[in-house]
Design a protein around this motif. Structure first.
Motif, PDB file in Angstrom:
ATOM      1  N   GLN A  27       0.841  -1.193   0.000  1.00  0.00           N
ATOM      2  CA  GLN A  27       0.000   0.000   0.000  1.00  0.00           C
ATOM      3  C   GLN A  27       0.878   1.245   0.000  1.00  0.00           C
ATOM      4  N   THR A  28       0.392   2.281  -0.647  1.00  0.00           N
ATOM      5  CA  THR A  28       1.129   3.540  -0.697  1.00  0.00           C
ATOM      6  C   THR A  28       0.997   4.271   0.625  1.00  0.00           C
ATOM      7  N   MET A  29       2.141   4.690   1.176  1.00  0.00           N
ATOM      8  CA  MET A  29       2.115   5.442   2.425  1.00  0.00           C
ATOM      9  C   MET A  29       2.041   6.937   2.141  1.00  0.00           C
ATOM     10  N   LEU A  30       1.752   7.705   3.143  1.00  0.00           N
ATOM     11  CA  LEU A  30       1.462   9.119   2.958  1.00  0.00           C
ATOM     12  C   LEU A  30       2.653   9.892   2.416  1.00  0.00           C
ATOM     13  N   THR A  31       3.849   9.569   2.877  1.00  0.00           N
ATOM     14  CA  THR A  31       5.064  10.224   2.383  1.00  0.00           C
ATOM     15  C   THR A  31       6.190   9.206   2.382  1.00  0.00           C
ATOM     16  N   SER A  32       7.240   9.504   1.641  1.00  0.00           N
ATOM     17  CA  SER A  32       8.408   8.629   1.645  1.00  0.00           C
ATOM     18  C   SER A  32       9.082   8.628   3.014  1.00  0.00           C
ATOM     19  N   ALA A  33       9.011   9.738   3.744  1.00  0.00           N
ATOM     20  CA  ALA A  33       9.599   9.787   5.084  1.00  0.00           C
ATOM     21  C   ALA A  33       8.863   8.849   6.034  1.00  0.00           C
ATOM     22  N   ILE A  34       7.533   8.785   5.933  1.00  0.00           N
ATOM     23  CA  ILE A  34       6.765   7.866   6.777  1.00  0.00           C
ATOM     24  C   ILE A  34       7.091   6.426   6.411  1.00  0.00           C
ATOM     25  N   ALA A  35       7.228   6.142   5.109  1.00  0.00           N
ATOM     26  CA  ALA A  35       7.599   4.792   4.673  1.00  0.00           C
ATOM     27  C   ALA A  35       8.972   4.407   5.199  1.00  0.00           C
ATOM     28  N   ALA A  36       9.920   5.344   5.171  1.00  0.00           N
ATOM     29  CA  ALA A  36      11.267   5.070   5.675  1.00  0.00           C
ATOM     30  C   ALA A  36      11.246   4.821   7.176  1.00  0.00           C
ATOM     31  N   ALA A  37      10.440   5.590   7.919  1.00  0.00           N
ATOM     32  CA  ALA A  37      10.334   5.397   9.357  1.00  0.00           C
ATOM     33  C   ALA A  37       9.712   4.044   9.673  1.00  0.00           C
ATOM     34  N   PHE A  38       8.742   3.625   8.868  1.00  0.00           N
ATOM     35  CA  PHE A  38       8.140   2.303   9.052  1.00  0.00           C
ATOM     36  C   PHE A  38       9.185   1.206   8.862  1.00  0.00           C
ATOM     37  N   ALA A  39       9.999   1.339   7.820  1.00  0.00           N
ATOM     38  CA  ALA A  39      11.038   0.336   7.571  1.00  0.00           C
ATOM     39  C   ALA A  39      12.028   0.270   8.728  1.00  0.00           C
ATOM     40  N   ARG A  40      12.400   1.419   9.271  1.00  0.00           N
ATOM     41  CA  ARG A  40      13.326   1.434  10.410  1.00  0.00           C
ATOM     42  C   ARG A  40      12.698   0.798  11.649  1.00  0.00           C
ATOM     43  N   GLY A  41      11.442   1.103  11.881  1.00  0.00           N
ATOM     44  CA  GLY A  41      10.757   0.517  13.031  1.00  0.00           C
ATOM     45  C   GLY A  41      10.625  -0.984  12.909  1.00  0.00           C
ATOM     46  N   ARG A  42      10.343  -1.445  11.719  1.00  0.00           N
ATOM     47  CA  ARG A  42      10.234  -2.887  11.494  1.00  0.00           C
ATOM     48  C   ARG A  42      11.572  -3.571  11.744  1.00  0.00           C
ATOM     49  N   GLU A  43      12.646  -2.963  11.262  1.00  0.00           N
ATOM     50  CA  GLU A  43      13.978  -3.537  11.474  1.00  0.00           C
ATOM     51  C   GLU A  43      14.340  -3.556  12.955  1.00  0.00           C
ATOM     52  N   ARG A  44      13.971  -2.494  13.671  1.00  0.00           N
ATOM     53  CA  ARG A  44      14.259  -2.453  15.105  1.00  0.00           C
ATOM     54  C   ARG A  44      13.522  -3.564  15.841  1.00  0.00           C
ATOM     55  N   LEU A  45      12.255  -3.755  15.510  1.00  0.00           N
ATOM     56  CA  LEU A  45      11.475  -4.784  16.173  1.00  0.00           C
ATOM     57  C   LEU A  45      12.007  -6.177  15.842  1.00  0.00           C
ATOM     58  N   ALA A  77      14.921  -7.076  15.170  1.00  0.00           N
ATOM     59  CA  ALA A  77      16.218  -7.325  15.800  1.00  0.00           C
ATOM     60  C   ALA A  77      16.111  -7.545  17.304  1.00  0.00           C
ATOM     61  N   GLY A  78      14.918  -7.422  17.863  1.00  0.00           N
ATOM     62  CA  GLY A  78      14.752  -7.554  19.297  1.00  0.00           C
ATOM     63  C   GLY A  78      14.969  -8.976  19.783  1.00  0.00           C
ATOM     64  N   THR A  79      15.453  -9.103  20.983  1.00  0.00           N
ATOM     65  CA  THR A  79      15.680 -10.414  21.593  1.00  0.00           C
ATOM     66  C   THR A  79      14.344 -11.119  21.825  1.00  0.00           C
ATOM     67  N   GLY A  80      14.295 -12.383  21.455  1.00  0.00           N
ATOM     68  CA  GLY A  80      13.096 -13.162  21.693  1.00  0.00           C
ATOM     69  C   GLY A  80      11.949 -12.859  20.766  1.00  0.00           C
ATOM     70  N   VAL A  81      12.215 -12.240  19.640  1.00  0.00           N
ATOM     71  CA  VAL A  81      11.182 -11.906  18.662  1.00  0.00           C
ATOM     72  C   VAL A  81      11.394 -12.767  17.419  1.00  0.00           C
TER      73      VAL A  81
END
Length: 503
Positions: free
Chosen positions: A328-346, A348-352
């Motif tokens: 799905q298209t996100m509102l801005t490329s910055a929001i899409a980039a933040a989503f990708a970073r958040g997904r990567e952070r999650l 990489a979490g221990t026990g996930v």
């Protein structure tokens, strides 16, 4: 047609600096970039307008709100086309949001005409009371003065230029200065034209509404720090909102900051509900999680359920439902980039562990879901942080006791949801005191996306869901944010506000 300019005190104003929007398709549009000087001019005009608008009648303000709704509807096709271009949201979503925007304008108009929001009170004088007489005391709510409103990225209409913050402030009698969101400046431009047309038709002071565009933080900082601004409404990120909140608190005259900062909106699936309709709940959760590419502050990002075969069946049903959702298209490329970073952070979490993930492009996002245990979730506070977009986390608990511990560990939320059957009532009763302390809205057997605009709605909650747990940004109670109580003691009838006379 777009003006590409700021609206300040009834005039369309350009400037030396410009920026462009980020259209999904087509050529970018050019807009003037705001400066602190623009802010100062708009704030001064709002203060001048307050001396008439702040003392206008409820009927006059109701007529203004209804005329704004009419003017927005008259520009409906153009607003929808611009919204599709700038945000990637489908026409049906934009048209629905436009209906919500005009509906809440008319709801606020009806509400203020009734007068109940004024909370008028009268304690008549008791001159013969012993040992001391009592004076005549009357109370009502009065508008605070000029209000600053920050447009939201994810709601170009309902939470932006003429959205709930603006509509409720105008209903209260407060002039408004809007900082338009750079994700959809064209939509903001068109809506500002509608408000200005309504203002002119109603013969109101031109300073009653202004809007300033811009991408820099400088304009927002200047707006919340301007001494003539008396309150702020904000919908956006925790980091941005907290920075503005701190600026408001650090002013020589601190002012209230009503910020809605996001939430993970936990869903607690109790045991009998999971066993009886786990597949149905999984499909409903998948639909809610991916609605609007997950770009809702009420997105149900975390699900809590007991481990076991029923949980495994739920996860498989959720994975299948989510796998069928495309990019799905996100509102801005910055929001899409933040989503990708958040997904990567999650991830990489221990026990996930990963249940479903996919590759996203520059402005697109597809669903991602991860699984952890209650013990891991309790040990890692980062797992409870919001990732704005279609991302879910399933927390598997051992038993009812661990579920209660998980509930207690949540920070403030906009919503908490119970999926339950009658046989789950005892555990639900144990959870309820916790959930109502955590959230502004508690649901049973539904999903939190879709916020009804009504008298009884609460869209707010304990920090960090919002910065003021005593208020809401949706529903008629939102008007109370822009009012303060004033007591009139032994006041001659002719000096009382008209709404207090004869009471």
């Amino acid at each position: 047609m777009l003006t590409g300019k700021h609206l300040i005190a009834g005039e369309w104003v350009g400037g030396a600096e410009t920026f462009t929007n980020e259209p999904v398709s087509g050529a970018p549009d050019i807009f003037a970039a705001g400066t602190p000087e623009h802010v100062a001019r708009a704030a001064q005009a709002a203060e001048e307008a307050f001396w008439s608008f702040g003392y206008s009648s409820r009927a006059e303000r109701a007529a203004f709100l209804r005329r704004i709704a009419d003017e927005i509807e008259a520009r409906g096709a153009e607003i929808t086309a611009q919204g599709e271009k700038e945000t990637g949201l489908p026409a049906a979503r934009l048209e629905g949001e436009r209906g919500r925007t005009t509906g809440q304008l008319r709801l606020f108009a009806d509400h203020i005409e009734k007068g109940d929001y004024l909370d008028r009170r009268h304690d008549p004088a008791l001159p013969d009371r012993k040992p001391l007489p009592r004076p005549d005391l009357r109370l009502m709510q009065r508008p605070v003065g000029p209000v600053a409103v920050f447009g939201a990225s994810n709601f170009p209409l309902a939470f932006s230029t003429a959205g709930g913050d603006t509509a409720s402030a105008l209903a209260a009698g407060c002039p408004v200065v809007v900082k338009g969101h750079p994700a959809h400046p064209g939509v903001s431009d068109l809506v500002a034209q509608a408000i200005d047309a309504a203002r002119r038709a109603c013969g109101l002071h031109p300073g009653v509404f202004s809007q300033i565009h811009g991408q820099s933080h400088e304009v927002g900082q200047a707006l919340v720090q301007h001494p003539l601004i008396k309150a702020v409404g904000f919908t956006g990120s925790l980091a941005g909102g907290r920075a503005l909140f701190d600026l408001c608190a650090a002013r020589p005259e601190p002012i209230p900051f009503y910020g809605e900062l996001g939430s993970v909106n936990p869903v607690f699936i109790l045991d009998h509900a999971l066993a009886r309709r786990g597949g149905e709940i999984a499909e409903g959760w998948a639909a809610s999680l991916t609605l609007g590419a997950g770009q809702f502050c009420t997105n149900p990002g975390i699900v809590i359920l007991r481990e076991g075969p029923e949980a495994e069946a739920f996860m498989e049903a959720a994975r299948a439902a989510l796998a069928a959702v495309g990019v799905q298209t996100m509102l801005t490329s910055a929001i899409a980039a933040a989503f990708a970073r958040g997904r990567e952070r999650l991830a990489a979490g221990t026990g996930v562990r990963e249940l479903l993930t996919s590759v996203c492009d520059r402005r697109g996002a597809a669903p991602s879901v991860y699984v952890t245990t209650g013990a891991e979730w309790l040990a890692n506070a980062e797992l409870g942080e919001e990732v704005f977009g279609p991302l879910g986390l399933i927390v598997l608990v051992r038993d009812a006791e661990e579920r209660l511990a998980v509930a207690r560990a949540f920070q403030g939320q906009l919503t908490c949801t119970l999926q339950m059957e009658p046989e789950d009532t005892a555990e639900a009763q144990a959870l309820m005191p916790i959930l109502e302390r955590k959230a502004g809205r508690v649901l049973a057997n539904g999903f939190p996306t879709g916020v009804e605009v009504a008298d009884a709605m609460v869209h707010g909650g304990p920090y960090p869901a919002s910065t003021n747990f005593g208020h809401t940004s949706v529903g008629t109670l939102a008007i109370r944010r822009w009012l303060r109580p004033v007591c009139y003691q032994n006041m001659p009838e002719d000096l009382l506000p008209e709404d207090l006379r004869g009471i």
